[in-house]
Design an enzyme around this catalytic site. Structure first.
Site, PDB file in Angstrom:
ATOM      1  N   ARG A  95       0.827  -1.201   0.000  1.00 17.41           N
ATOM      2  CA  ARG A  95       0.000   0.000   0.000  1.00 17.41           C
ATOM      3  C   ARG A  95       0.865   1.256   0.000  1.00 17.41           C
ATOM      4  O   ARG A  95       0.553   2.239  -0.688  1.00 17.41           O
ATOM      5  CB  ARG A  95      -0.934   0.009   1.213  1.00 17.41           C
ATOM      6  CG  ARG A  95      -1.733   1.295   1.343  1.00 17.41           C
ATOM      7  CD  ARG A  95      -2.695   1.261   2.518  1.00 17.41           C
ATOM      8  NE  ARG A  95      -3.338   2.558   2.679  1.00 17.41           N
ATOM      9  CZ  ARG A  95      -4.297   2.813   3.574  1.00 17.41           C
ATOM     10  NH1 ARG A  95      -4.721   1.861   4.380  1.00 17.41           N
ATOM     11  NH2 ARG A  95      -4.833   4.020   3.664  1.00 17.41           N
ATOM     12  N   ASN A 149     -10.557  -4.460  -0.645  1.00 19.74           N
ATOM     13  CA  ASN A 149     -10.566  -3.387  -1.640  1.00 19.74           C
ATOM     14  C   ASN A 149      -9.658  -3.707  -2.824  1.00 19.74           C
ATOM     15  O   ASN A 149      -8.710  -4.479  -2.672  1.00 19.74           O
ATOM     16  CB  ASN A 149     -10.118  -2.079  -0.977  1.00 19.74           C
ATOM     17  CG  ASN A 149     -11.266  -1.347  -0.322  1.00 19.74           C
ATOM     18  OD1 ASN A 149     -12.367  -1.318  -0.865  1.00 19.74           O
ATOM     19  ND2 ASN A 149     -11.020  -0.764   0.837  1.00 19.74           N
ATOM     20  N   HIS A 201     -16.814   3.368  -3.883  1.00 19.03           N
ATOM     21  CA  HIS A 201     -16.028   4.591  -3.729  1.00 19.03           C
ATOM     22  C   HIS A 201     -16.360   5.609  -4.816  1.00 19.03           C
ATOM     23  O   HIS A 201     -15.593   6.537  -5.070  1.00 19.03           O
ATOM     24  CB  HIS A 201     -14.527   4.296  -3.691  1.00 19.03           C
ATOM     25  CG  HIS A 201     -14.122   3.561  -2.454  1.00 19.03           C
ATOM     26  ND1 HIS A 201     -12.814   3.281  -2.144  1.00 19.03           N
ATOM     27  CD2 HIS A 201     -14.853   3.045  -1.429  1.00 19.03           C
ATOM     28  CE1 HIS A 201     -12.763   2.621  -0.998  1.00 19.03           C
ATOM     29  NE2 HIS A 201     -13.984   2.473  -0.541  1.00 19.03           N
ATOM     30  N   TYR A 254     -14.906   9.931  -1.108  1.00 17.54           N
ATOM     31  CA  TYR A 254     -13.908   9.673  -2.148  1.00 17.54           C
ATOM     32  C   TYR A 254     -14.094  10.567  -3.375  1.00 17.54           C
ATOM     33  O   TYR A 254     -13.175  10.682  -4.199  1.00 17.54           O
ATOM     34  CB  TYR A 254     -13.942   8.203  -2.566  1.00 17.54           C
ATOM     35  CG  TYR A 254     -13.298   7.292  -1.553  1.00 17.54           C
ATOM     36  CD1 TYR A 254     -11.936   7.012  -1.599  1.00 17.54           C
ATOM     37  CD2 TYR A 254     -14.053   6.713  -0.532  1.00 17.54           C
ATOM     38  CE1 TYR A 254     -11.340   6.191  -0.668  1.00 17.54           C
ATOM     39  CE2 TYR A 254     -13.467   5.884   0.417  1.00 17.54           C
ATOM     40  CZ  TYR A 254     -12.111   5.631   0.344  1.00 17.54           C
ATOM     41  OH  TYR A 254     -11.523   4.820   1.281  1.00 17.54           O
TER      42      TYR A 254
END
Length: 439
Positions: A95, A149, A201, A254
């Site tokens: 990430r 996700n 999102h 988002y």
């Protein structure tokens, strides 16, 4: 049915205590006889810490739920009624790369949007599809509830590239929006309902209700006059009043990446210079959380978990499973096959939309055409998800470049190629499907 068997893949997640709490709170109507927490060998230590806390929580609650820990999902899956997936391929180190590399090119670095979202999908989708194959063989009647996700892209891939029909994607954003509206109005969240439609999102609140009465204009007015509604991991920059009033619907947190791109990029660059990536911040939070979880006297979910940024994911999963099992026929926003609910999106594509939850699964509520101001952006992101899912399955470099380029957060094909090349190299250990296509 003599109790329920649930298998949670990614059971060593810091979110798992929230999942346990949700199952305990619903036990009278959701009698889980077995809960298997499954992880990979690299996650063994976290699994053991979370598993021990889960057992203490169940013991304190006095419910006859047996907790099993395993590093082998094939041992856990047989006979499962529900399988939940909450995995992070490459863990937080991956990430951090998703968030930092795009910033070098003046592009937003975020784990589920833009280049970061693409690469999280490229890493995650092949693993989820392997899990699907095991479900098809070992528990073909189980529901797959995914909140890994990017949930919308993952759901798209499962619908297109697996034989799993009973699959649902989950996100905590709609729940957070509902709670945010309730906080604005200073009312209990159960009195608020929102008609959601769009993508993961990329979902909008088309109408907002209080005790069944439409109050959308009131909420938008509050949003434009300083009322905040965001998440722990997304800075609240406020909204331009005239823009939000013209938009006429409730954006999700988002959407700031798309409607406030330059300001969000500037904020990200500043945060990165001062504190590093969000992944690095989360690593510190998780270290503290697991220290708490290791305390043998802890028998409840600690409030510090809400600082993690994904609060309510697990509770959403518990609520969904509870409603399917008991045929509640309540309304919840989930990621499912469109089936004509939203016009302008292919019927076989995944959408995030309010659904009636029944024992047969979610039934999407017919929305029809999205409002003109939001329709084009939703369709563009759906194109991105479709192409990205194809790239994840095929490992085709050109398809991945196409996905990167059509994402609205990436300014050009040349920038897309530069970012793609660096990120492929950085993540190659988790992208075996690309080994033969990179030249």
């Amino acid at each position: 049915m003599d109790g329920i068997k649930i298998v949670t893949i990614g059971g060593g997640s810091s979110y798992t205590p929230e999942l346990i709490e949700g199952f305990i709170n619903r036990y009278e109507e959701l009698p889980i006889r077995e809960l298997w927490l499954v992880d990979i060998p690299a996650g063994k230590e976290k699994l053991e810490i979370v598993g021990a806390l889960a057992k203490r929580m169940v013991e304190k609650a006095g419910v006859p739920m047996k907790i099993h820990l395993s590093l082998d999902r094939k041992t856990a899956l047989p006979g499962a009624d529900f399988v939940t997936t909450q995995i992070r391929v490459g863990q937080l180190e991956a990430r951090a790369k998703d968030e930092s590399i795009p910033l070098k090119y003046g592009v937003i670095g975020q784990e589920t949007n833009g280049p970061g979202g693409l690469f999280k999908g490229l890493r995650t989708i092949p693993v989820i599809l392997d899990i699907c194959k095991d479900i098809e063989t070992l528990c073909p009647g189980a529901w797959l509830i995914n909140f890994s996700n990017p949930a919308g892209m993952v759901t798209e891939a499962v619908l297109r590239y697996s034989n799993i029909k009973k699959t649902i994607g989950l996100c905590n954003v709609p729940i957070g929006m509902q709670m945010g509206v309730a906080e604005m109005l200073e009312v209990d969240p159960t009195r608020v309902r929102i008609d959601f439609a769009g993508l993961n999102h990329m979902v909008y609140g088309l109408e907002v209700y209080l005790d069944g009465q439409i109050i959308t204009e009131t909420v938008i007015e509050k949003l434009t006059n300083g009322a905040g509604m965001t998440m722990k991991n997304i800075v609240d920059l406020g909204w331009e009043k005239d823009f939000i009033q013209a938009l006429g619907v409730l954006p999700c947190p988002y959407h700031r990446y798309y409607y406030q791109t330059s300001n969000m990029l500037e904020q990200e660059q500043q945060d990165f210079a001062e504190n590093g990536t969000r992944a690095q911040v989360v690593q510190k939070l998780e270290k503290d959380l697991f220290k708490l979880y290791s305390d043998p006297t802890l028998t409840t979910k600690p409030p510090q978990l809400e600082e993690r940024g994904g609060a309510h994911y697990s509770d959403a999963a518990c609520s969904l499973i509870h409603s399917i099992y008991n045929d509640k026929q309540d309304i919840q926003p989930v990621n499912v096959r469109n089936n004509g609910a939203i016009a302008g999106i292919p019927a076989d594509s995944a959408v995030e939309v309010s659904c009636l939850i029944t024992k047969e699964g979610p039934k999407p509520i017919h929305i029809g055409e999205l409002p003109v101001p939001v329709r084009g952006l939703v369709q563009q992101i759906k194109s991105f998800e479709r192409v990205a899912a194809e790239a994840a399955v095929t490992g085709n470099y050109q398809t991945a470049l196409l996905a990167m380029t059509i994402n609205p957060l990436v300014p050009s094909d040349s920038v897309a190629k530069e970012i793609l090349d660096e990120m492929v190299e950085a993540h190659m250990d988790y992208l075996p499907q690309f080994h033969l296509s990179i030249v």
